[in-house]
Scaffold this active site. Structure first.
Site, PDB file in Angstrom:
ATOM      1  CG  ASP A  52      -1.391   3.615  12.452  1.00 55.17           C
ATOM      2  OD1 ASP A  52      -1.743   4.666  12.489  1.00 55.17           O
ATOM      3  OD2 ASP A  52      -2.100   2.771  11.658  1.00 55.17           O
ATOM      4  CG  ASN A  95      -7.234   6.662  13.718  1.00 55.71           C
ATOM      5  OD1 ASN A  95      -8.096   6.115  14.606  1.00 55.71           O
ATOM      6  ND2 ASN A  95      -7.838   7.090  12.677  1.00 55.71           N
ATOM      7  N   GLY A  97      -5.502   1.384  15.667  1.00 58.27           N
ATOM      8  CA  GLY A  97      -6.118   0.225  16.133  1.00 58.27           C
ATOM      9  C   GLY A  97      -5.069  -0.979  16.407  1.00 58.27           C
ATOM     10  NE  ARG A 125     -10.364   2.502  14.442  1.00 56.81           N
ATOM     11  CZ  ARG A 125      -9.176   2.179  13.786  1.00 56.81           C
ATOM     12  NH1 ARG A 125      -8.364   2.932  13.936  1.00 56.81           N
ATOM     13  NH2 ARG A 125      -8.801   1.218  13.562  1.00 56.81           N
ATOM     14  CG  ASP A 329      -7.134  -6.886  -1.643  1.00 55.35           C
ATOM     15  OD1 ASP A 329      -8.543  -6.755  -1.829  1.00 55.35           O
ATOM     16  OD2 ASP A 329      -6.866  -6.380  -0.438  1.00 55.35           O
ATOM     17  CD  GLU A 357     -10.189  -0.223  -0.884  1.00 56.67           C
ATOM     18  OE1 GLU A 357     -10.932  -0.932  -1.472  1.00 56.67           O
ATOM     19  OE2 GLU A 357      -9.365  -0.059  -0.209  1.00 56.67           O
ATOM     20  CG  HIS A 404      -5.124   1.123  -2.627  1.00 56.89           C
ATOM     21  ND1 HIS A 404      -4.444   0.346  -1.985  1.00 56.89           N
ATOM     22  CD2 HIS A 404      -6.614   0.771  -2.442  1.00 56.89           C
ATOM     23  CE1 HIS A 404      -5.147  -0.529  -1.351  1.00 56.89           C
ATOM     24  NE2 HIS A 404      -6.371   0.000  -1.703  1.00 56.89           N
ATOM     25  NE  ARG A 405      -5.198  -4.075  -2.719  1.00 57.66           N
ATOM     26  CZ  ARG A 405      -3.787  -3.826  -2.360  1.00 57.66           C
ATOM     27  NH1 ARG A 405      -3.053  -3.855  -3.186  1.00 57.66           N
ATOM     28  NH2 ARG A 405      -3.668  -3.975  -1.112  1.00 57.66           N
ATOM     29  CE  LYS A 432      -7.517   2.090   2.570  1.00 60.26           C
ATOM     30  NZ  LYS A 432      -8.885   1.716   2.302  1.00 60.26           N
TER      31      LYS A 432
END
Ligand code: DC
Length: 675
Positions: A52, A95, A97, A125, A329, A357, A404-405, A432
Site C-alpha cells: 500500500d 488495493n 484504500g 470498494r 484491541d 476476526e 493475529h492478536r 496481518k
C-alpha cells in the site's frame, strides 16, 4: 515469518533489550500524502514497507513530487507546494484504500487530468459518497467502470477549479471514515480566502482514525476546528507546511505485547527492561492508552516522543477492573497479563470483541482456560483469575482462530512459573499486522533451555536432509556441523596449509575465526559463496582428516553452541548428542547400510553431472566411517540415550515423520489436528 503448522515456545524466563516495531499502515500513507502537498522537503522515517505504501510512493512520483528513497523505511519527499501536479497522469493504486480515497480528493481539488485505478478488488470498494461530496463542490469526476466505484477520471483544466465553498460540504460518516479523512486532507488546499466547513451526515464510525488524521494535519500546519464529531472547519489561509522530519508511529496495539513483556519478565542477564522504538507517550493512536492500564497492573513505564521503556514494577501484577471501550484491541493483552496477577481481572464494555476476526471473548476464554485460568464470560465482559499456583498451570496448544492478536498475546504465556512450553497454532496469522512478531519476541526473550534435537550418524546416512526438513517443520534453526569441518578444510587449503597433524595449531586458529555465514540456503565463507565447493569428495575427505585433531574440534565448539537460539535447534553431525549438546531432549542416531549409502551418494553425484564409481564410493565411505569411529576424540558413536534409526528401507518423508513423531511424543501437547 514462521509458516509452520505450529510454533512451540519453550519456557521463557526473562526478556531485555530493544524492539523496533513496524510502522502503522494508516499513518504511513497519510504522512506521505501530506508531505506531497506541503511546501518544503520532508524526511519520513520508520515508514512501513508494504504494497500500500509502494503504490502511494509511485503515484506521488507520477504527479511530480521528488521522492528519494534512502532505505525501505526512510524517504525524502519534496512536496508540490504551490506547483500544480504533473498531468495528465495515470495512477495505479493496487488495493490501497488509504491511497485511492485521499488522492482522489486532493487531485480533484488541485486540477489536472488523472485516471485512478487499482486491482479488481479495489474496483469493488465504494467511493461514491466521496465523489458526491467533491461534485457538490464543483469538481469534475467521472466513473470509468461502475457508478460509485473506481476506476475514475478527474478532468479539469490546469489550475484550481472554481469551487462552491459557501455552503458546508456534506459527507456520510457511516460507511467509511476514509471519506472524511480524504476531505480533511484535501480541503486545506481550497481554504485560501474563506473557511471551509465539512458536515458529517449520520453517525461517524471509527473516530480514533479521524483523530489520527487531525493530529497529522496539525503536524503539517493545519489547525482544524472541531465541533464534536459532526462539524469540522478548516480556517481560511490554511497552508501545508512540512515539519521537516516526521516519524511514522508504530502500531500502538502491536506495542502492547512488548509493554506487557516488560511488565511480566525480569531480566536474567542484568540488562534491564524492554525498550520499544517506534511509538511513544505522545502517540496519536487511541490504543496508546493501554499504557495506563499496564501501569495500573504494576508496570513501570517511561517514554519520550518515539520510544517507551518498560520494566517490571509490582510483582505479581495487580488485578484491575477496567472499561476497555477505548482500547478494544490492546485490551486482549490485558487478559493475558491477568495470568500473572493476584486477584480477578475484569475487562468490561468489550462487546465489539464478539464481531472481530473471531469471537474474541469466546476465543480468549477457551484458550485462557486451557492454561489453567478460571474465566467467566458474558455478552460484553470477561473476568480472569490466574492459576492458583505454579502446579495449576497446564501446557496448552493455543488455537489462534486466524486472529493475529490471539497468536501474539498468548505468546506471553511462555513466561509461566511452571516452566511449561506453549504451542501457538498457525503462527503465520500474525502477518496481518506484524509478520516478524515472533522474530522480534525471540530477539529479546531469554531462556535457559533452548530445545535441541540432535541427529548424528555416518556420512550419507541422509541425516542432513532429514535434519533440515525437521528444522523447517518446527521453525527451528538448523546446524549442519559437518559443513563447519568442511569449511575449515576449504579455508585451510585456500591458505596453502597442508591438512596434517603437524599443522594442528594453524588449522585450529582458522577454525576458531571462520568467517562463515549461512543465509537463504547458501553457505558463505567471507564474501564467497562456497555452497557447492564444500560438497566435493576431496573436501569431505580432508574434513574427515582434520576432524580427528582435538584442537580443531574444540575450536569449533563455541560456534556450534551459538546456533542454539530461540525457538529451537536441529543439529546434525557426528558428536551433537555426545559432546556438543549432551542435554538435548531428543537424540537420533541415523544409519543406513553401506550399500544403500553408496548408492545414494552415487545418485547425488550423477545428478550433479559428476562421474562416479559405486564400488570406489562404497570403499571411501567405509574408510571414512572407520576413521570417524576410531579417532581418539569424539569418535562417531551413538550417545547412550540416542534412539537408533536405520533408514535403509525408508523414504526421506517417512524418516522425517518418524523423527517428528518422537519429538512430539516428548512434548506435553496433544498431536496437532491433521489437515
Ligand atoms: O557430515 P559431513 O560428511 O558433511 O562431515 C564432514 C566430516 O566432518 C566428516 O567426515 C566428519 C567430520 N565431522 C565431525 O567430525 N563431527 C561432526 N559433528 C560433523 C562432521
Amino acid at each position: 515469518m514462521y509458516r509452520t503448522a505450529f510454533l512451540d515456545l519453550p519456557p521463557l524466563q526473562g526478556a531485555a533489550g530493544c524492539v523496533q516495531l513496524p510502522g502503522s499502515k494508516s499513518i504511513s500513507n497519510r504522512v506521505l500524502l501530506l508531505a506531497a502537498l506541503s511546501h518544503g522537503r520532508t524526511t519520513v522515517r520508520d515508514l512501513l514497507a508494504s504494497d500500500d505504501t509502494r503504490v502511494m510512493l509511485d503515484a506521488l512520483r507520477h504527479i511530480g513530487c521528488t521522492v528519494e528513497e534512502e532505505s525501505t523505511s526512510t524517504v525524502h519527499i519534496t512536496g508540490l507546494g504551490t506547483r500544480t501536479p504533473q498531468s495528465p497522469a495515470k495512477l495505479f493504486l493496487g488495493n490501497a484504500g488509504t491511497a485511492m480515497r485521499p488522492l482522489t480528493a486532493a487531485l480533484a481539488l488541485l486540477g489536472g487530468e488523472f485516471e485512478l485505478s487499482g486491482i479488481a478488488r479495489m474496483h469493488e470498494r465504494p467511493i461514491g459518497d466521496l465523489v458526491d461530496a467533491l461534485r457538490q463542490l464543483g469538481c469534475q469526476i467521472h466513473y470509468l467502470g461502475n457508478e460509485g466505484f473506481p476506476p475514475l477520471r478527474i478532468a479539469h483544466g490546469a489550475g484550481l477549479p472554481a469551487l462552491r465553498l459557501d455552503a458546508p460540504i456534506q459527507v456520510r460518516g457511516d460507511v467509511s471514515s476514509q471519506f472524511l479523512t480524504a476531505l480533511l486532507m484535501a480541503l486545506p488546499l481550497a481554504a485560501q480566502q474563506q473557511d471551509v466547513v465539512i458536515e458529517v451526515v449520520g453517525e461517524l464510525i471509527s473516530k480514533p482514525y479521524i483523530a489520527i488524521t487531525l493530529a497529522l494535519l496539525a503536524r503539517f500546519g493545519i489547525a482544524v476546528q472541531q465541533d464534536g464529531w459532526q462539524r469540522f472547519t478548516i480556517p481560511a489561509g490554511s497552508r501545508y507546511q512540512s515539519p521537516g522530519e516526521i516519524h511514522v508511529e508504530a502500531d500502538a496495539s502491536s506495542a502492547s505485547y512488548f509493554i506487557a513483556l516488560g511488565a511480566i519478565s525480569a531480566s536474567v542477564t542484568g540488562e534491564k527492561g524492554i525498550k520499544i522504538q517506534g511509538v511513544g507517550l505522545d502517540s496519536i493512536q487511541g490504543d496508546i492508552r493501554f499504557i495506563d492500564a499496564a501501569r495500573a497492573m504494576g508496570a513501570h513505564i517511561e517514554g519520550g516522543p518515539n520510544w517507551l521503556h518498560i520494566e517490571r514494577g509490582s510483582w505479581p501484577l495487580k488485578a484491575i477492573a477496567l472499561d476497555c471501550n477505548h482500547i478494544p484491541d490492546a485490551a486482549m493483552t490485558l487478559a493475558v497479563m491477568a495470568l500473572y496477577a493476584q486477584g480477578t481481572t475484569r475487562l468490561t464494555n468489550i462487546a465489539s470483541w464478539r464481531v472481530k476476526e473471531t469471537d474474541r471473548i469466546a476465543a480468549m476464554a477457551t484458550e485462557l482456560r486451557k492454561l489453567g485460568a478460571v474465566v467467566e464470560e458474558g455478552a460484553d465482559f470477561i473476568a480472569i483469575t490466574a492459576p492458583a499456583s505454579a502446579a495449576d498451570w497446564r501446557a496448552a496448544s493455543i488455537h489462534t482462530y486466524d486472529d493475529h492478536r490471539v497468536a501474539m498475546c498468548f505468546s506471553l504465556a511462555a513466561f509461566n512459573p511452571a516452566g511449561l512450553p506453549v504451542r501457538i497454532e498457525d503462527p503465520q496469522c500474525v502477518a496481518k499486522t506484524f509478520p516478524d512478531y515472533f522474530e522480534a519476541l525471540f530477539g529479546v526473550a531469554q531462556t535457559t533451555q533452548v530445545p535441541v534435537l540432535c541427529i548424528d550418524g555416518p556420512t550419507a546416512s541422509g541425516k542432513g536432509t532429514v535434519a533440515a526438513a525437521v528444522a523447517q517443520q518446527l521453525g527451528y534453526t538448523f546446524l549442519d556441523s559437518g559443513a563447519l569441518y568442511r569449511l575449515t578444510a576449504l579455508a585451510t587449503l585456500q591458505a596453502g596449509i597442508a591438512i596434517d597433524a603437524d599443522n594442528e595449531a594453524q588449522i585450529s586458529a582458522i577454525a576458531r575465526s571462520l568467517p562463515v555465514r549461512f543465509a537463504d540456503g547458501k553457505v558463505w565463507l567471507a564474501e564467497a559463496d562456497v555452497t557447492d565447493a564444500i560438497r566435493s569428495e576431496e573436501i569431505g575427505v580432508n574434513a574427515s582428516c582434520l576432524s580427528s585433531l582435538p584442537a580443531v574440534r574444540s575450536a569449533l565448539v563455541a560456534l556450534q553452541h551459538s546456533f542454539a537460539r530461540l525457538p529451537g535447534l536441529v543439529a546434525d553431525g557426528r558428536d551433537m548428542g555426545t559432546v556438543i549438546f549432551p542435554h538435548a531432549p531428543l537424540k537420533v542416531f541415523m544409519t543406513a547400510s553401506a550399500a544403500c549409502r553408496a548408492e545414494r551418494r552415487y545418485q547425488q553425484l550423477i545428478a550433479k553431472g559428476i562421474a562416479a564409481n559405486i564400488d570406489t564410493l562404497r570403499a571411501d565411505l567405509q574408510a571414512r566411517d572407520l576413521r570417524d569411529q576410531t579417532r581418539a576424540v569424539a569418535p562417531l558413536q551413538p550417545a547412550p540415550d540416542a534412539i537408533p534409526l536405520d533408514n535403509s528401507t525408508l523414504t526421506i518423508d517417512q524418516t522425517v515423520a518418524q523423527v517428528l513423531s518422537w519429538w512430539q511424543a516428548r512434548q506435553p501437547f496433544a498431536a496437532p489436528a491433521k489437515g
